[in-house]
Write a protein that holds these residues in place. Structure first.
Motif, PDB file in Angstrom:
ATOM      1  N   LEU A 212      34.403  30.482  41.874  1.00  0.00           N
ATOM      2  CA  LEU A 212      35.782  30.015  41.710  1.00  0.00           C
ATOM      3  C   LEU A 212      36.624  30.901  40.803  1.00  0.00           C
ATOM      4  O   LEU A 212      37.811  31.127  41.066  1.00  0.00           O
ATOM      5  CB  LEU A 212      35.782  28.574  41.178  1.00  0.00           C
ATOM      6  N   ASP A 213      36.053  31.391  39.735  1.00  0.00           N
ATOM      7  CA  ASP A 213      36.845  32.142  38.751  1.00  0.00           C
ATOM      8  C   ASP A 213      36.520  33.638  38.724  1.00  0.00           C
ATOM      9  O   ASP A 213      36.939  34.351  37.815  1.00  0.00           O
ATOM     10  CB  ASP A 213      36.633  31.550  37.359  1.00  0.00           C
ATOM     11  N   VAL A 214      35.770  34.091  39.731  1.00  0.00           N
ATOM     12  CA  VAL A 214      35.415  35.511  39.799  1.00  0.00           C
ATOM     13  C   VAL A 214      36.577  36.301  40.392  1.00  0.00           C
ATOM     14  O   VAL A 214      37.234  35.861  41.337  1.00  0.00           O
ATOM     15  CB  VAL A 214      34.148  35.716  40.647  1.00  0.00           C
ATOM     16  N   ARG A 215      36.806  37.484  39.834  1.00  0.00           N
ATOM     17  CA  ARG A 215      37.868  38.356  40.324  1.00  0.00           C
ATOM     18  C   ARG A 215      37.287  39.690  40.801  1.00  0.00           C
ATOM     19  O   ARG A 215      36.161  40.046  40.428  1.00  0.00           O
ATOM     20  CB  ARG A 215      38.907  38.598  39.223  1.00  0.00           C
ATOM     21  N   VAL A 216      38.060  40.403  41.597  1.00  0.00           N
ATOM     22  CA  VAL A 216      37.630  41.718  42.078  1.00  0.00           C
ATOM     23  C   VAL A 216      37.189  42.597  40.915  1.00  0.00           C
ATOM     24  O   VAL A 216      36.188  43.316  40.995  1.00  0.00           O
ATOM     25  CB  VAL A 216      38.779  42.423  42.844  1.00  0.00           C
ATOM     26  N   GLU A 217      37.938  42.537  39.832  1.00  0.00           N
ATOM     27  CA  GLU A 217      37.631  43.383  38.683  1.00  0.00           C
ATOM     28  C   GLU A 217      36.227  43.117  38.147  1.00  0.00           C
ATOM     29  O   GLU A 217      35.553  44.044  37.667  1.00  0.00           O
ATOM     30  CB  GLU A 217      38.672  43.159  37.580  1.00  0.00           C
TER      31      GLU A 217
ATOM     32  N   CYS B 178      37.962  32.578  46.335  1.00  0.00           N
ATOM     33  CA  CYS B 178      37.155  33.801  46.383  1.00  0.00           C
ATOM     34  C   CYS B 178      37.590  34.692  47.551  1.00  0.00           C
ATOM     35  O   CYS B 178      37.619  35.917  47.428  1.00  0.00           O
ATOM     36  CB  CYS B 178      35.687  33.431  46.504  1.00  0.00           C
ATOM     37  N   VAL B 179      37.938  34.077  48.677  1.00  0.00           N
ATOM     38  CA  VAL B 179      38.440  34.858  49.816  1.00  0.00           C
ATOM     39  C   VAL B 179      39.715  35.603  49.407  1.00  0.00           C
ATOM     40  O   VAL B 179      39.950  36.733  49.843  1.00  0.00           O
ATOM     41  CB  VAL B 179      38.697  33.936  51.030  1.00  0.00           C
ATOM     42  N   ARG B 180      40.492  34.974  48.561  1.00  0.00           N
ATOM     43  CA  ARG B 180      41.699  35.648  48.062  1.00  0.00           C
ATOM     44  C   ARG B 180      41.341  36.940  47.335  1.00  0.00           C
ATOM     45  O   ARG B 180      42.040  37.955  47.457  1.00  0.00           O
ATOM     46  CB  ARG B 180      42.467  34.712  47.126  1.00  0.00           C
ATOM     47  N   GLN B 181      40.252  36.910  46.581  1.00  0.00           N
ATOM     48  CA  GLN B 181      39.819  38.118  45.880  1.00  0.00           C
ATOM     49  C   GLN B 181      39.338  39.192  46.861  1.00  0.00           C
ATOM     50  O   GLN B 181      39.578  40.388  46.650  1.00  0.00           O
ATOM     51  CB  GLN B 181      38.728  37.782  44.866  1.00  0.00           C
ATOM     52  N   VAL B 182      38.681  38.764  47.924  1.00  0.00           N
ATOM     53  CA  VAL B 182      38.269  39.718  48.960  1.00  0.00           C
ATOM     54  C   VAL B 182      39.505  40.360  49.593  1.00  0.00           C
ATOM     55  O   VAL B 182      39.533  41.564  49.868  1.00  0.00           O
ATOM     56  CB  VAL B 182      37.399  39.033  50.027  1.00  0.00           C
ATOM     57  N   ASP B 183      40.544  39.557  49.822  1.00  0.00           N
ATOM     58  CA  ASP B 183      41.779  40.101  50.376  1.00  0.00           C
ATOM     59  C   ASP B 183      42.410  41.121  49.427  1.00  0.00           C
ATOM     60  O   ASP B 183      42.941  42.153  49.857  1.00  0.00           O
ATOM     61  CB  ASP B 183      42.775  38.976  50.673  1.00  0.00           C
ATOM     62  N   ARG B 184      42.346  40.853  48.149  1.00  0.00           N
ATOM     63  CA  ARG B 184      42.851  41.827  47.172  1.00  0.00           C
ATOM     64  C   ARG B 184      42.072  43.136  47.284  1.00  0.00           C
ATOM     65  O   ARG B 184      42.658  44.227  47.267  1.00  0.00           O
ATOM     66  CB  ARG B 184      42.721  41.282  45.753  1.00  0.00           C
ATOM     67  N   LEU B 185      40.755  43.008  47.401  1.00  0.00           N
ATOM     68  CA  LEU B 185      39.905  44.195  47.503  1.00  0.00           C
ATOM     69  C   LEU B 185      40.192  44.972  48.789  1.00  0.00           C
ATOM     70  O   LEU B 185      40.238  46.207  48.779  1.00  0.00           O
ATOM     71  CB  LEU B 185      38.434  43.780  47.445  1.00  0.00           C
ATOM     72  N   ARG B 186      40.422  44.251  49.882  1.00  0.00           N
ATOM     73  CA  ARG B 186      40.712  44.923  51.148  1.00  0.00           C
ATOM     74  C   ARG B 186      41.987  45.767  51.026  1.00  0.00           C
ATOM     75  O   ARG B 186      42.062  46.880  51.555  1.00  0.00           O
ATOM     76  CB  ARG B 186      40.863  43.899  52.276  1.00  0.00           C
ATOM     77  N   GLY B 187      42.961  45.240  50.312  1.00  0.00           N
ATOM     78  CA  GLY B 187      44.180  46.008  50.089  1.00  0.00           C
ATOM     79  C   GLY B 187      43.915  47.271  49.277  1.00  0.00           C
ATOM     80  O   GLY B 187      44.479  48.339  49.563  1.00  0.00           O
ATOM     81  N   MET B 188      43.061  47.161  48.264  1.00  0.00           N
ATOM     82  CA  MET B 188      42.720  48.326  47.445  1.00  0.00           C
ATOM     83  C   MET B 188      42.011  49.399  48.270  1.00  0.00           C
ATOM     84  O   MET B 188      42.298  50.593  48.156  1.00  0.00           O
ATOM     85  CB  MET B 188      41.815  47.901  46.287  1.00  0.00           C
ATOM     86  N   VAL B 189      41.066  48.951  49.101  1.00  0.00           N
ATOM     87  CA  VAL B 189      40.248  49.887  49.880  1.00  0.00           C
ATOM     88  C   VAL B 189      41.097  50.737  50.806  1.00  0.00           C
ATOM     89  O   VAL B 189      40.843  51.935  50.994  1.00  0.00           O
ATOM     90  CB  VAL B 189      39.174  49.112  50.681  1.00  0.00           C
ATOM     91  N   LYS B 190      42.136  50.159  51.373  1.00  0.00           N
ATOM     92  CA  LYS B 190      42.959  50.886  52.351  1.00  0.00           C
ATOM     93  C   LYS B 190      43.757  52.027  51.737  1.00  0.00           C
ATOM     94  O   LYS B 190      44.197  52.929  52.454  1.00  0.00           O
ATOM     95  CB  LYS B 190      43.926  49.912  53.031  1.00  0.00           C
ATOM     96  N   ARG B 191      43.914  52.001  50.432  1.00  0.00           N
ATOM     97  CA  ARG B 191      44.737  53.014  49.772  1.00  0.00           C
ATOM     98  C   ARG B 191      43.885  54.190  49.274  1.00  0.00           C
ATOM     99  O   ARG B 191      42.854  53.981  48.643  1.00  0.00           O
ATOM    100  CB  ARG B 191      45.505  52.399  48.593  1.00  0.00           C
TER     101      ARG B 191
END
Length: 287
Positions: free
Chosen positions: A51-56, A174-187
Motif C-alpha cells: 500500500l505505501d511502497v513507491r517506485v523510489e 501499487c498499480v499506480r506506482q507501476v504506471d509511474r515506473l512505466r513512464g520513467m522507462v519510456k524516457r
C-alpha cells in the motif's frame, strides 16, 4: 587468460518472488554465472504491504544490490521479469550499465494485453479519488499468466493451500506506482549502451508485444525474441526451455545446458512431471 568472475542480478515481478524466474537461477548457476535475487519492498509478506511502497523504494533496493555486485564481479548481468524487467531497464539506464547484459522478460511497458478490460484507462481517474486506490484490489485471475493448463493447475493448487509464491491481489495504489515506473522507462532509452535481449510472448494477456517492440526499437542494438506458445509468465510456461536457451546464448553460454522435455506426444505421467517442473519454482517458495 583468466575467465572473469560473472554474477547476475535477477529481479522478480509484481506480487511475486524470485520463483517467477522458474529454473533460470539453477540453469545460470550450471553455466557458471553466480545468481543473486532481490526481494522488492512490499513483497514476501502480505498484499497490504504494498500500500505505501513507491517506485523510489524499489529502485533504491535494486540499485544498492547492483552496486554491491559490481564490487564483487567483473561481469554483472541484469535480468528482470515483469515489474522486475521495468526496474532492470530503468536501473541499467540510470547506472549507464555496460559491465554486462540486460535481459528483459515480459516487460509491461504498456498494459494492453488481451485479458485487460476495456475500461483499464479509467484507473488514471481513480488515482485522484481520495482513499479509492488503497481500497480497490486488483485480483490475480485465471489464466494466471500461464498458457499451460497443467502448470496452471499447480498454481491454482498453490493458491488454495496458501503457498506464498505469489500474491493473489495487489492494491490499485501499487498499480499506480507501476504506471509511474512505466513512464520513467519510456524516457531516455536511446542513451542505453549495454547488450540487451528482450523476450515477450505474442499472446501475453497482460502486456502486448507492443512493449517489446518499443524497447527493441529504442534501445540501441537490442535483440527481440517473440514467443508463440506462452502467456505472460514465460519462465514457467510452455516455452520455458526456449527462454532459458536464449538467455544462455545471449550471455555467451552453452544453451545445451538446458534439459529439454518432450511435451506433445509424451505420456500423461511424463506431462504431469513436466508441468510440476515448470511450476515448482513458483510453488516451492513457501515450503
Amino acid at each position: 587468460m583468466t575467465t572473469p568472475r560473472t554474477g547476475a542480478l535477477l529481479i522478480h515481478g509484481l506480487g511475486g518472488t524470485e520463483f517467477d524466474m522458474g529454473s533460470l537461477h539453477k540453469v545460470l548457476a550450471r553455466a557458471g554465472v553466480e545468481t543473486h535475487g532481490v526481494t522488492l519492498p512490499g513483497h514476501a509478506g502480505r498484499p497490504e504491504d504494498l500500500l505505501d511502497v513507491r517506485v523510489e523504494d524499489w529502485m533504491d533496493v535494486v540499485t544498492r544490490r547492483y552496486r554491491e555486485l559490481c564490487e564483487q564481479y567483473e561481469v554483472v548481468h541484469v535480468i528482470g521479469m515483469c515489474l522486475g524487467a521495468l526496474l532492470a531497464v530503468e536501473l541499467c539506464k540510470r547506472e549507464s550499465h555496460t559491465r554486462g547484459a540486460l535481459v528483459s522478460l515480459s516487460a509491461p511497458v504498456f498494459l494492453d494485453g488481451w485479458s485487460t478490460p476495456w475500461y483499464r484507462g479509467l484507473r488514471y481517474l481513480l488515482y485522484h479519488v481520495p482513499g479509492v486506490p488503497r481500497r480497490i484490489r486488483v485480483e490475480e485471475e485465471d489464466p494466471y499468466g500461464v498458457k499451460s493448463e497443467l502448470v496452471r493447475a499447480f498454481i491454482k493448487a498453490g493458491f488454495a493451500r496458501g503457498d506464498g509464491f505469489h500474491y493473489q491481489w495487489v492494491p490499485l495504489a501499487c498499480v499506480r506506482q507501476v504506471d509511474r515506473l512505466r513512464g520513467m522507462v519510456k524516457r531516455g532509452l536511446e542513451r542505453m549502451r549495454c547488450p540487451t535481449l528482450v523476450m515477450h510472448a505474442v499472446e501475453d494477456e497482460l502486456t502486448s508485444p507492443r512493449s517489446a517492440r518499443l524497447l527493441g526499437a529504442r534501445i540501441p542494438g537490442a535483440s527481440v525474441v517473440l514467443l508463440q506458445d506462452s502467456y505472460h509468465m514465460i519462465c514457467v510456461d510452455h516455452e520455458r526451455e526456449r527462454v532459458m536457451q536464449n538467455v544462455l546464448s545471449f550471455l555467451g553460454k552453452d544453451p545445451g545446458i538446458v534439459r529439454v522435455r518432450r511435451r506433445d506426444n509424451a505420456p500423461r505421467a511424463a506431462r504431469g512431471q513436466e508441468a510440476q517442473a515448470g511450476a515448482e519454482g513458483m510453488l516451492v517458495a513457501a515450503r
